[in-house]
Scaffold this active site. Structure first.
Site, mmCIF file in Angstrom:
data_model
loop_
_atom_site.group_PDB
_atom_site.id
_atom_site.type_symbol
_atom_site.label_atom_id
_atom_site.label_comp_id
_atom_site.label_asym_id
_atom_site.label_seq_id
_atom_site.Cartn_x
_atom_site.Cartn_y
_atom_site.Cartn_z
ATOM 1 C CD GLN A 34 38.328 -2.018 -46.267
ATOM 2 O OE1 GLN A 34 38.964 -1.164 -45.660
ATOM 3 N NE2 GLN A 34 37.326 -1.702 -47.069
ATOM 4 C CG ASN A 179 39.970 3.868 -40.365
ATOM 5 O OD1 ASN A 179 40.415 4.862 -40.924
ATOM 6 N ND2 ASN A 179 38.848 3.276 -40.755
ATOM 7 C CD GLU A 180 36.153 5.423 -41.421
ATOM 8 O OE1 GLU A 180 35.364 4.465 -41.398
ATOM 9 O OE2 GLU A 180 36.407 6.047 -42.463
ATOM 10 C CE1 TYR A 314 35.454 7.148 -49.041
ATOM 11 C CE2 TYR A 314 35.551 7.456 -46.655
ATOM 12 C CZ TYR A 314 36.061 6.899 -47.816
ATOM 13 O OH TYR A 314 37.185 6.111 -47.778
ATOM 14 C CD GLU A 377 39.481 5.447 -45.198
ATOM 15 O OE1 GLU A 377 38.279 5.427 -45.547
ATOM 16 O OE2 GLU A 377 39.952 4.682 -44.342
ATOM 17 C CD1 TRP A 424 38.122 3.757 -49.884
ATOM 18 C CD2 TRP A 424 39.859 3.480 -48.479
ATOM 19 N NE1 TRP A 424 38.033 2.487 -49.357
ATOM 20 C CE2 TRP A 424 39.086 2.305 -48.499
ATOM 21 C CE3 TRP A 424 41.009 3.527 -47.683
ATOM 22 C CZ2 TRP A 424 39.415 1.178 -47.741
ATOM 23 C CZ3 TRP A 424 41.327 2.421 -46.924
ATOM 24 C CH2 TRP A 424 40.538 1.258 -46.955
ATOM 25 C CD GLU A 431 33.210 -0.220 -48.560
ATOM 26 O OE1 GLU A 431 34.440 -0.155 -48.617
ATOM 27 O OE2 GLU A 431 32.530 0.477 -47.778
ATOM 28 C CD1 TRP A 432 34.375 -1.656 -44.830
ATOM 29 C CD2 TRP A 432 35.063 -3.407 -43.629
ATOM 30 N NE1 TRP A 432 35.691 -1.436 -44.468
ATOM 31 C CE2 TRP A 432 36.128 -2.491 -43.730
ATOM 32 C CE3 TRP A 432 35.287 -4.588 -42.910
ATOM 33 C CZ2 TRP A 432 37.389 -2.715 -43.153
ATOM 34 C CZ3 TRP A 432 36.541 -4.818 -42.331
ATOM 35 C CH2 TRP A 432 37.561 -3.884 -42.459
#
Ligand code: IFM
Length: 471
Positions: A34, A179-180, A314, A377, A424, A431-432
């Site tokens: 990123q 991560n995730e 989030y 995050e 974060w 952002e992907w």
């Protein structure tokens, strides 16, 4: 490039969080693809994201991580910027295709040298490095060989983890493996909206198992290497989680919440902490033609002791088991699991802002899993504007951070063992699938000039850390 700190009076006044003053790490977070750019520098090979970015329509505007925030080149300046924020820690990820190009073979000296310099520079500035081994940038060659649905990828990951740990473990104490993994598996192999862009539920579930297995094998090898070198090691994994609840007390809504929790949370948590997959999920998978490729001993390997569980938070959802027409099954005859908005304000990602869900989630994790927690995050994208004086007065982000920090403080006050919080993100970044359209940073990045500007939220965060610590 110049960086400059914001000097204006924050619109949302910084505040002290007494519950977060002690035994608590304050940090900022990023990930390799990123922000780094320099995707062809120093022997790095392609990752699945380099490939996916080139698929027409896969990423907004055809954006790629080729340049990103140019952090590979600007790292020394960036570390100074982090130090200026007064945080304790910096969470970053390591690019597998830089360290072990192609995903096999020896360490690439030039690739690891970048992280060597990063770690040393952080330490010189009094910032504790928190390294994540895998934030989605699988070497393309490993995807060509089958990717995460293949068991061998777990072995490859464990090997990469050990090599990397041996290179940096003398100075980096805090490590997380993945991560995730939900995103890697579900967005990458089921929904096809992330690299590598496959759309197959069964493959996604196989990917889940091999990601978790890779985590367990990596943990074993890293702990052995740490013991051999007499290094201090704190090891964990990072999951993206929310607090799920039924939209009503009806049987269908409670079932929908249970199903979502099984696939989104317990599939990972129960395996990692309790060494078993959730029975309710296992009972349902055959009806959709899926069996997990579990071999003898796998669950014991997955359930390695965890020093911490990283929580990326989030938003939260409430669920109903009926569709808009009141039907309880979809066109394939499968039970409906649908989210129902709370009616709360949303971020630019269209995610509802639900700070209370973070308190509930942390309390639940503490109660049911008993592993020390770190919010690895939390933050928000908003459509920032740059004022005529060059400042970014992102009050909405300040409010988001303040609300969620208060939620963490509340969880601590109620007894949850939460040991840190990472905003974060440090920077606006790639952002992907949304490319550069969504800005999550507490520091703005002008992608034309690579100029960094601390936003109002960055100044607020800095002053809040200072005030909380009584400095
Ligand atoms: O930007 C991502 C990050 O890479 C993983 N967690 C969620 C963030 C926001 O979507």
């Amino acid at each position: 490039m110049t960086t400059h700190a914001t000097t204006t009076t924050p619109l949302g006044a910084p505040r002290a969080f007494p519950e977060l003053a002690e035994n608590f790490t304050w940090g900022v977070a990023t990930s390799a693809y990123q922000i780094e750019g320099a995707t062809e520098a120093d022997g790095r090979t392609a990752s699945i994201w380099d490939t996916f970015c080139r698929v027409p329509g896969a990423v907004a505007n055809g954006d790629t991580g080729d340049a990103a925030c140019d952090h590979y080149r600007l790292m020394p300046e960036d570390v100074k910027l982090i130090a200026g924020l007064g945080v304790d820690s910096y969470r970053f990820s390591l690019a597998w295709p830089r360290i072990q190009p192609g995903g096999r073979g020896p360490v690439n000296a030039k690739g690891i040298a970048f992280y060597d310099r990063l770690v040393d520079t952080l330490l010189e500035h009094g910032i504790t490095p928190w390294a994540t081994l895998y934030h989605w940038d699988l070497p393309q060659e490993l995807e060509d060989a089958g990717g995460w649905p293949e068991r061998d990828t777990a072995h490859r990951f464990a090997e990469y983890a050990e090599l990397t740990y041996r290179a940096l473990g003398d100075r980096v104490v805090n490590w997380t493996t993945l991560n995730e993994p939900w995103c890697s598996a579900m967005l990458g192999y089921h929904e096809g909206v992330h690299a590598p862009g496959r759309r197959d539920f069964s493959e996604a579930l196989h990917a889940v198992h091999h990601l978790l297995l890779g985590h367990g094998m990596a943990a074993q090898r890293m702990r052995a290497a740490a013991a051999e070198a007499d290094n201090e090691l704190s090891l964990g994994i990072v999951l993206n989680l929310g607090h799920g609840s039924p939209a009503s007390d009806s049987e269908q809504d409670r079932e929908a919440a249970r199903r979502s929790d099984a696939l989104g949370a317990r599939l990972y948590l129960d395996a990692l902490v309790h060494g078993r997959y959730p029975e309710d999920l296992l009972a349902e998978l055959p009806s959709v033609g899926v069996t997990l490729p579990v071999q003898e001993g796998d669950l014991a390997t997955i359930a390695q002791p965890l020093d911490l569980l990283g929580v990326n938070y989030y938003t939260s959802h409430q669920f109903t088991g009926t569709d808009e027409h009141g039907e309880t099954t979809d066109e394939r005859g499968l039970p409906v699991v649908r989210t129902v908005p709370f009616g709360l304000p949303r971020t630019a990602m269209d995610w509802e802002i639900v700070p209370a869900g973070l308190t509930r989630l942390l309390l639940r994790l503490d109660r049911e899993y008993g592993v020390p927690l770190v919010v690895t995050e939390n933050g928000a994208a908003f459509d920032d504007t740059v004022a005529a004086d060059g400042e970014v007065r992102d009050e909405d982000r300040v409010a988001y951070l303040a609300g969620h920090l208060a939620a963490v403080a509340e969880a601590r006050a109620q007894g949850a063992d939460v040991r840190g919080y990472f905003a974060w993100s440090l920077f606006d970044n790639f952002e992907w699938a949304y490319g550069y359209d969504k800005r999550f940073g507490i520091v703005r990045v002008d992608y034309d000039t690579q100029r960094r500007t601390v936003k109002e939220s960055g100044a607020w965060y800095r002053d809040t850390v200072r005030l909380t610590r009584g400095r």
